[in-house]
Design a protein around this motif. Structure first.
Motif, mmCIF file in Angstrom:
data_model
loop_
_atom_site.group_PDB
_atom_site.id
_atom_site.type_symbol
_atom_site.label_atom_id
_atom_site.label_comp_id
_atom_site.label_asym_id
_atom_site.label_seq_id
_atom_site.Cartn_x
_atom_site.Cartn_y
_atom_site.Cartn_z
ATOM 1 N N THR B 194 -6.350 -65.257 -47.714
ATOM 2 C CA THR B 194 -6.914 -66.192 -48.693
ATOM 3 C C THR B 194 -7.036 -67.588 -48.099
ATOM 4 O OG1 THR B 194 -5.962 -64.904 -50.467
ATOM 5 C CG2 THR B 194 -6.608 -67.140 -51.003
ATOM 6 N N VAL B 195 -6.057 -67.953 -47.277
ATOM 7 C CA VAL B 195 -6.111 -69.278 -46.646
ATOM 8 C C VAL B 195 -7.410 -69.417 -45.857
ATOM 9 C CG1 VAL B 195 -5.065 -70.786 -44.926
ATOM 10 C CG2 VAL B 195 -3.615 -69.538 -46.536
ATOM 11 N N PHE B 196 -7.743 -68.383 -45.088
ATOM 12 C CA PHE B 196 -8.932 -68.478 -44.237
ATOM 13 C C PHE B 196 -10.228 -68.172 -44.986
ATOM 14 C CE2 PHE B 196 -5.496 -67.987 -41.207
ATOM 15 C CZ PHE B 196 -5.804 -69.015 -40.319
ATOM 16 N N ALA B 197 -10.145 -67.253 -45.957
ATOM 17 C CA ALA B 197 -11.377 -66.829 -46.630
ATOM 18 C C ALA B 197 -11.743 -67.743 -47.792
ATOM 19 C CB ALA B 197 -11.238 -65.396 -47.119
ATOM 20 N N VAL B 198 -10.762 -68.399 -48.393
ATOM 21 C CA VAL B 198 -11.063 -69.177 -49.596
ATOM 22 C C VAL B 198 -10.640 -70.636 -49.469
ATOM 23 C CG1 VAL B 198 -10.557 -69.421 -52.051
ATOM 24 C CG2 VAL B 198 -10.936 -67.166 -51.075
ATOM 25 N N ILE B 199 -9.392 -70.859 -49.074
ATOM 26 C CA ILE B 199 -8.885 -72.233 -49.121
ATOM 27 C C ILE B 199 -9.585 -73.107 -48.085
ATOM 28 C CG2 ILE B 199 -6.836 -73.654 -48.782
ATOM 29 C CD1 ILE B 199 -5.248 -71.383 -50.070
ATOM 30 N N ILE B 200 -9.668 -72.654 -46.847
ATOM 31 C CA ILE B 200 -10.315 -73.473 -45.817
ATOM 32 C C ILE B 200 -11.800 -73.685 -46.126
ATOM 33 C CG2 ILE B 200 -10.951 -73.570 -43.363
ATOM 34 C CD1 ILE B 200 -8.181 -72.566 -42.711
ATOM 35 N N PRO B 201 -12.554 -72.637 -46.486
ATOM 36 C CA PRO B 201 -13.954 -72.910 -46.857
ATOM 37 C C PRO B 201 -14.080 -73.868 -48.038
ATOM 38 C CG PRO B 201 -13.640 -70.575 -46.495
ATOM 39 C CD PRO B 201 -12.281 -71.197 -46.431
ATOM 40 N N SER B 202 -13.195 -73.744 -49.030
ATOM 41 C CA SER B 202 -13.277 -74.632 -50.195
ATOM 42 C C SER B 202 -13.034 -76.076 -49.804
ATOM 43 C CB SER B 202 -12.232 -74.255 -51.248
ATOM 44 O OG SER B 202 -12.498 -72.996 -51.754
ATOM 45 N N ALA B 203 -12.120 -76.267 -48.852
ATOM 46 C CA ALA B 203 -11.736 -77.636 -48.493
ATOM 47 C C ALA B 203 -12.482 -78.113 -47.263
ATOM 48 C CB ALA B 203 -10.228 -77.685 -48.250
ATOM 49 N N ARG B 204 -13.524 -77.389 -46.877
ATOM 50 C CA ARG B 204 -14.139 -77.654 -45.586
ATOM 51 C C ARG B 204 -14.557 -79.109 -45.397
ATOM 52 N NH1 ARG B 204 -19.126 -74.158 -43.530
ATOM 53 N NH2 ARG B 204 -20.285 -75.351 -45.055
ATOM 54 N N VAL B 205 -15.205 -79.667 -46.406
ATOM 55 C CA VAL B 205 -15.683 -81.038 -46.261
ATOM 56 C C VAL B 205 -14.518 -81.967 -45.910
ATOM 57 C CG1 VAL B 205 -16.732 -82.981 -47.438
ATOM 58 C CG2 VAL B 205 -17.630 -80.694 -47.794
ATOM 59 N N GLY B 206 -13.444 -81.861 -46.680
ATOM 60 C CA GLY B 206 -12.299 -82.729 -46.442
ATOM 61 C C GLY B 206 -11.669 -82.490 -45.079
ATOM 62 N N LEU B 207 -11.575 -81.236 -44.680
ATOM 63 C CA LEU B 207 -10.948 -80.917 -43.396
ATOM 64 C C LEU B 207 -11.776 -81.470 -42.240
ATOM 65 C CD1 LEU B 207 -9.797 -77.208 -43.968
ATOM 66 C CD2 LEU B 207 -8.582 -79.324 -44.445
ATOM 67 N N VAL B 208 -13.092 -81.330 -42.357
ATOM 68 C CA VAL B 208 -13.959 -81.822 -41.282
ATOM 69 C C VAL B 208 -13.919 -83.347 -41.228
ATOM 70 C CG1 VAL B 208 -16.336 -81.984 -40.473
ATOM 71 C CG2 VAL B 208 -15.470 -79.813 -41.332
ATOM 72 N N ILE B 209 -13.967 -83.977 -42.397
ATOM 73 C CA ILE B 209 -13.923 -85.444 -42.424
ATOM 74 C C ILE B 209 -12.600 -85.936 -41.830
ATOM 75 C CG2 ILE B 209 -13.906 -87.476 -43.940
ATOM 76 C CD1 ILE B 209 -16.644 -86.152 -43.739
ATOM 77 N N ALA B 210 -11.510 -85.254 -42.154
ATOM 78 C CA ALA B 210 -10.206 -85.637 -41.600
ATOM 79 C C ALA B 210 -10.234 -85.530 -40.074
ATOM 80 C CB ALA B 210 -9.111 -84.752 -42.184
ATOM 81 N N ALA B 211 -10.779 -84.423 -39.576
ATOM 82 C CA ALA B 211 -10.853 -84.240 -38.122
ATOM 83 C C ALA B 211 -11.742 -85.312 -37.503
ATOM 84 C CB ALA B 211 -11.379 -82.843 -37.789
ATOM 85 N N LEU B 212 -12.812 -85.663 -38.210
ATOM 86 C CA LEU B 212 -13.723 -86.694 -37.707
ATOM 87 C C LEU B 212 -13.000 -88.035 -37.568
ATOM 88 C CD1 LEU B 212 -16.547 -87.790 -36.996
ATOM 89 C CD2 LEU B 212 -16.957 -88.092 -39.435
ATOM 90 N N PHE B 213 -12.218 -88.383 -38.612
ATOM 91 C CA PHE B 213 -11.476 -89.635 -38.527
ATOM 92 C C PHE B 213 -10.476 -89.608 -37.375
ATOM 93 C CE2 PHE B 213 -13.146 -90.834 -42.659
ATOM 94 C CZ PHE B 213 -13.278 -92.201 -42.487
ATOM 95 N N ALA B 214 -9.834 -88.462 -37.198
ATOM 96 C CA ALA B 214 -8.890 -88.339 -36.084
ATOM 97 C C ALA B 214 -9.625 -88.568 -34.767
ATOM 98 C CB ALA B 214 -8.243 -86.956 -36.099
ATOM 99 N N PHE B 215 -10.826 -88.035 -34.667
ATOM 100 C CA PHE B 215 -11.606 -88.208 -33.439
ATOM 101 C C PHE B 215 -11.950 -89.677 -33.237
ATOM 102 C CE2 PHE B 215 -15.437 -88.467 -30.934
ATOM 103 C CZ PHE B 215 -15.190 -87.578 -29.893
#
Lengths: 365, 281, 277
Positions: B194-215
């Motif tokens: 569920t973490v990979f199939a639902v939670i990560i896709p649902s939160a994708r925008v936030g996760l990518v933006i977080a990684a972008l800021f880290a970069f």
């Protein structure tokens, strides 16, 4: 246990901290049955469904599916797909990916998955939206996607938690017939939670009525409608006139209910009457079985003088609202023809009456 | 409320606009102009000459630094995202509401402590006779050279980005519709899946933006590569500070800075594209 | 809804415990350097490590005896307070503009209002240095103030905008309807309502300015702020003083943040305009 039962609840209790959401519950759901669980909000109906789906664990008791206890089975190891009130469609997947989801989880191959999903999209008449995003669909289309997503694994049972509540009235009626036909064609057991009497009564084979975590009555829609077994049910359905009084035995072996409005004759041969002898009880009479006349009727009927206070027309039937001398409300529902001969004006004095055998005695809570 | 801007409205709107145009837009635009100036006899003069671009882009050391910086920042953003995720996941799904607000409060504190002080503090941990080596010594290991390594630079980057990434991830995770998770479980999707199939896709925008800021933060940071990484390998930010503070080679520093901005814009654009891929909302 | 009860079937204790341990490790990583800096600021060793040396205030004394540190502190406070006031004023204007108006180019306006903190400080520092020295504004406290306002105003704007979004949109119109001019409505309705956020923004922007060293390092010239001084110590390896200064700055910043927090959640939680006028 009945061998036709697919699900059985045996002494199931659910507590949230101090709050008892479901009190000792014993009932069975048959194979291929359309069962509706009905009640007002907070009555425990959704909790019951969630326990069956494995989203809540019962505090006591056993739930069996096909005879096997499933209390300790995590929800993903049960085959109890559910349709949520919010539908809970995955917004990051498109329509067909949503439908494929459960198959993917079961390790069904890609081609097979697609084929079966397409079949269901076709069956639900939403093939043309296969590649769409969920946000691009209308309410009714989403409904169909949610159904396809749950049914694609061809389960033995489908759980539905007020799935139609977000739709407008016309669409609701259309989806009801879709659901009913689907259930008939597939033979899948449907457990349908709703607060709407019309949804429950129009679709279900049997209805469970719940109140404050307790089952008030289980039966076919006709049984429940004709003979509400508790005062709550009669009140909840809103289709009966209700009188409360003491059950008294009269000299000639007959029984009456003594109320402030007078004594009403009871069918003394009925078991419920004998059981309630000498106690306080409630008499329910369907509003469609309650009649009106200008003068006191004769024969074995119960009658009470009333005054008309209002009327309401719905289609071919009219509901007349009346009041007894001490302010007790009585309703009468009849077709326009049946009422044609009466002088129906507000304030008009009339007599309401019913046949003894149309009254049903239930214990007072 | 659709009204034309009046004197009243302009009183509130204009000051910020003027300030940011004067002191944010103009400096950046000036940076572009500066990159075409020339330096003669240690004096800068306005010019329109591509010599700085040609010089910088012709140097192997520049491209080395570019490659290093990009690789380090990319590694840092992946690493911090991976390390932060279980933490933000646990905070959003395993803590009570009260514990969660405390967790958020605690994660905000680092933003108000000096990054420099924290970097210095890591020196105390990582130096040859530092805390970590002493502790390793207790179990008969080491001492190892920990300071002035790429690993130490990474720790610095993590110090800089971890709290922000946790908060950003948290922010997208707590807003996931819980019924989606139930629905996934209900459709036979197990916990981890569920973490990979639902939670990560649902939160994708936030996760990518977080990684972008880290970069972005790691890409521009010069403190960790110098004071934890020992300045070797050289990063673009070190190159800028060196070029600026020693001698009048500002035009060349401007070339580096503009290259960095270009890179960041490209990365940000790609990240946002990826974050919203397949979404029509 | 019922986390405890669901736990028995759909959750796994071992996984939950492991995740909780992981949270603790994450916070340990974040707070280890902060705590170490605090502890070692009271430690006598020239090259701090474990085991700890004896308790000592020598680094505080060293810092307190350094006139350059005092100079830096004065600069920092002067810069911080000025930045706080200007950035909050600009941020308030921008937040109100976003709240109230729709106009062509609003996206660009908002981008200008919010983007600066995402530009790496080295780049901003270089650009500021080059530009400000061109217009003869570099190398003094004023140049630090200018640069810090650029990156602080967005924070102020965000904080105040958030507060305004909690305001009933009809409130201002109601004031007009009752005869208040736009200015009067601003003074008697909007400002009182946003007051907690205004003070919150003031403290937060001050705290941001207190901690910013990179841009300040580029543009400050001889008027170093305290963080720039710390950067100097870091280069010069006269190090444990950093801990003393760090602890001092930490306590100051946290005081400001907590004050801001109290203002934002305490009075801010009430959903009506304060009426202290």
């Amino acid at each position: 246990m009945n061998k036709n039962a697919l699900v059985s609840f045996e002494g199931v209790v659910k507590r949230f901290g101090e709050f008892v959401a479901v009190q000792r519950m014993d009932f069975e759901i048959g194979k291929g049955e359309f069962l509706a669980i009905m009640g007002s909000s907070g009555c425990g109906k959704t909790t019951t469904l969630r326990m069956l789906a494995g989203l809540e664990a019962p505090s006591e008791g056993v739930i069996r599916l096909s005879g096997k206890p499933i209390n300790d089975l995590p929800t993903w190891s049960r085959d109890t797909p559910m349709v949520w009130q919010s539908l809970a469609l995955f917004p990051f997947l498109n329509v067909i990916e949503n439908v494929e989801f459960a198959l993917k989880m079961r390790g069904v191959g890609k081609a097979e998955r697609r084929r079966r999903a397409e079949q269901w999209l076709d069956r639900m008449q939403i093939s043309e939206f296969a590649g769409r995003n969920i946000s691009q669909l209308s309410g009714g289309q989403r409904q169909r996607v949610a159904l396809a997503r749950s049914l694609v694994v061809e389960p033995e049972i489908l759980l539905l938690d007020e799935p139609l509540s977000a739709l407008d009235a016309a669409l609701k009626v259309r989806m009801q017939s879709v659901l009913k036909n689907l259930q008939r064609e597939t033979g899948i057991t449907f457990v349908y939670v709703t607060h709407s009497q019309s949804e429950a009564f129009s679709m279900a084979d049997r209805v469970v009525i719940m109140s404050r975590g307790k089952i008030e009555q289980i039966g076919t829609p006709q049984e429940i409608y004709r003979t509400p077994r508790t005062r709550f049910v009669a009140n909840f359905l809103g289709s009966s006139n209700i009188f409360t009084g003491n059950v008294v035995e009269t000299g000639d072996g007959r029984a009456t209910l003594e109320t402030p409005m007078g004594a009403f004759g009871l069918v003394s041969s009925e078991q419920s009457t004998r059981a309630l002898m000498g106690r306080t009880a409630t008499l329910t009479v369907l509003d469609t079985k309650t009649n009106l006349s200008r003068t006191m009727p004769t024969g074995r009927v119960n009658a009470v003088p009333v005054r008309m206070i209002g009327e309401e027309f719905i289609g071919a039937t009219a509901t007349i609202y009346l009041e007894t001398g001490d302010g007790h409300e009585i309703r009468v529902q009849k077709s326009h023809e049946e009422l044609a001969s009466l002088p129906l004006q507000i304030g008009q004095e009339l007599v309401a009456y019913w046949n003894e055998e149309d009254g049903h005695l239930v214990p007072e809570e | 409320m659709r009204r034309p801007l009046s004197l009243y409205g302009l009183t509130f709107s204009l000051p910020l606009l003027v300030w940011q145009v004067l002191f944010f837009v103009f400096p950046l635009v000036f940076l572009v102009a500066l990159s075409f100036w020339t330096v003669k006899n240690f004096r800068m003069q306005p010019d329109f000459d591509g010599v700085n671009w040609a010089t910088m882009y012709g140097r192997a050391v520049f491209w080395q630094a570019y490659g290093t910086t990009f690789a380090l920042a990319a590694a840092a953003s992946v690493l911090v995202s991976v390390l932060a995720f279980p933490c933000s996941y646990a905070i959003s799904f395993k803590l009570s509401d009260t514990a969660r607000s405390w967790a958020v409060f605690l994660m905000v504190i680092p933003f108000f402590t000096s990054y420099l002080v924290r970097v210095y503090s890591w020196q105390i941990f990582l130096s040859d006779a530092g805390i970590v080596n002493v502790m390793l010594g207790w179990v008969g290991l080491g001492p190892y050279t920990l300071l002035n390594t790429v690993g130490a630079t990474m720790i610095g980057y993590l110090t800089l980005t971890f709290p922000l990434v946790v908060l950003l991830q948290l922010f997208s995770l707590v807003f996931i519709d819980r019924t989606l998770i139930e629905a996934a479980h209900n459709l036979r999707c197990g916990r981890l899946r569920t973490v990979f199939a639902v939670i990560i896709p649902s939160a994708r925008v936030g996760l990518v933006i977080a990684a972008l800021f880290a970069f972005i933060l790691s890409f521009g940071d010069f403190v960790s590569p110098i004071y934890l990484g020992g300045g070797d390998p050289t990063t673009l930010s070190i190159l800028i500070t060196d070029t600026t503070k020693s001698g009048q080679q500002w035009p060349r520093a401007a070339v580096i800075a503009l290259t960095m901005i270009g890179t960041l814009l490209a990365v940000a654009f790609a990240a946002v594209r990826f974050a919203y891929k397949g979404r029509t909302k | 809804m019922s986390d405890k009860d669901t736990a028995s079937i759909n959750r796994n204790r071992a996984v939950d415990v492991a995740l909780l341990v992981y949270i603790v490790l994450g916070y340990a990583f974040v707070f280890a350097p902060i705590a170490a800096s605090f502890v070692f600021s009271f430690n006598s060793d020239r090259f701090p490590s474990i085991p700890l040396g004896h308790f000592s205030l020598e680094w505080y004394q060293a810092v307190a005896g350094d006139p350059l540190v005092w100079q830096g502190l004065r600069n920092t406070l002067f810069v911080g307070v000025t930045v706080g006031v200007i950035a909050t004023a600009l941020g308030f204007g921008a937040a109100y503009t976003d709240y109230r108006y729709r106009f062509f180019g609003k996206q660009v306006y908002l981008a200008l209002a919010l983007i600066p903190p995402t530009i790496p400080v080295v780049i901003l520092g270089l650009a500021m240095l080059a530009y400000l020295s061109r217009i003869s504004l570099s190398g003094n406290a004023l140049s630090v103030i200018i640069a810090h306002v650029v990156i602080c105003a967005p924070f102020a704007m965000a904080i105040i905008r958030l507060r305004l979004s909690q305001m009933d949109p009809d409130l201002e119109a109601a004031a007009w309807n009752l005869g208040a001019s736009e200015w009067a409505a601003m003074r008697h309705v909007i400002v009182p309502f946003a007051k907690p956020a205004i003070f919150g923004a003031l403290f937060i922007t001050m705290a941001v300015s207190f901690d910013e060293f990179a841009i300040a390092w580029f543009v400050s010239g001889l008027n170093e702020t305290l963080p720039v001084k710390v950067l100097g110590f870091l280069q010069g390896q006269v190090s444990p003083r950093i801990n003393a200064i760090g602890t001092f700055v930490f306590v100051t910043s946290m005081t400001l943040v907590i004050l801001a927090q109290i203002l934002l959640t305490g009075r801010g939680a009430k959903d009506r305009p304060a009426s202290d006028e």
